[in-house]
Design an enzyme around this catalytic site. Sequence first.
Site, PDB file in Angstrom:
ATOM      1  CG  ASN A 145      -1.678   1.259   1.419  1.00 36.31           C
ATOM      2  OD1 ASN A 145      -1.852   2.022   0.460  1.00 36.31           O
ATOM      3  ND2 ASN A 145      -2.149   1.522   2.629  1.00 36.31           N
ATOM      4  CE  LYS A 169       0.402   3.574   4.725  1.00 38.02           C
ATOM      5  NZ  LYS A 169       0.373   3.746   6.156  1.00 38.02           N
ATOM      6  CD  GLU A 227      -2.654   5.652   6.657  1.00 39.51           C
ATOM      7  OE1 GLU A 227      -2.672   5.751   5.418  1.00 39.51           O
ATOM      8  OE2 GLU A 227      -1.687   5.172   7.282  1.00 39.51           O
ATOM      9  N   GLY A 254       2.660   2.331  10.639  1.00 40.56           N
ATOM     10  CA  GLY A 254       3.610   3.428  10.465  1.00 40.56           C
ATOM     11  C   GLY A 254       4.322   3.833  11.748  1.00 40.56           C
ATOM     12  CB  SER A 287       5.451  -1.638  11.878  1.00 36.31           C
ATOM     13  OG  SER A 287       5.023  -0.304  12.070  1.00 36.31           O
TER      14      SER A 287
END
Length: 249
Positions: free
Chosen positions: A9, A11, A96, A172, A212
Amino acid sequence: MRKKIVAGNWKMNHDLAQTEMFLVDLKKQVLPEEVTVMIAPAFTNLNHAFNSLREHPVTVAAQNMHQNNNGAFTGEVSAEMLKSLGVETVIIGHSERRAQFNETNEILSEKVKTAIANKMTVIFCVGEELEERKQNNHLKLIESQLTEGVFQQPETAWKNIVIAYEPVWAIGTGETATPQQAQEMHQHIRTVIANKYSKSTANDVSILYGGSVKPNNASEIFNQPDVDGGLIGGASLEVESFMKIVNAF
Ligand code: PEP
């Protein structure tokens, strides 16, 4: 049949030139046959990535889509638009999007419905905040995210649904769930799906862990019996680290 999947991903990272650099390098790699490898670039780079990877066994996925097929939704992208590029996989419900774009379970349920109606594969994300885990409410919360977000779907839709368990406190942050925490939740998710649908559907669904995941911790997480791969953020942006994770099974 349950598949091993590693999905990157990206982002809001990698512009067109950076996407191209990544793809040139990715196409030189030997990919393990038993792993489905996916990347999810920004909307602006989907067309390029899809065309560039036409001859390669890498799936190009979108990070989001709107629940309506068309209309007055400035700035949004529909399932039909994604499909017109050839993109048939979409991430729905990333934490998110839930937190920063107010995507409720109700909206997410609409998105899942539209994606499935358009014959797309959905990677549906669930995950708890740290506070919910501290209050020992995490198992219940994930169950309600599944109930409200994807359990409106008929059992037949589950051949096109992948679940990604992504504890929000691990995204993250450099902090990962322990392999035992991941296994406990993945097993719980499978049980909840079995109770709603059937054991065979629960057994066939791929459940990815995200939060992570790095080259140095992927293996122990992927080795858990109910973990079928990962949804990878930061470590998917460089081919070298991404490939180490792809090869971590
Ligand atoms: C993610 O965004 O889905 C994610 C898991 O990010 P990271 O790997 O950077 O924690």
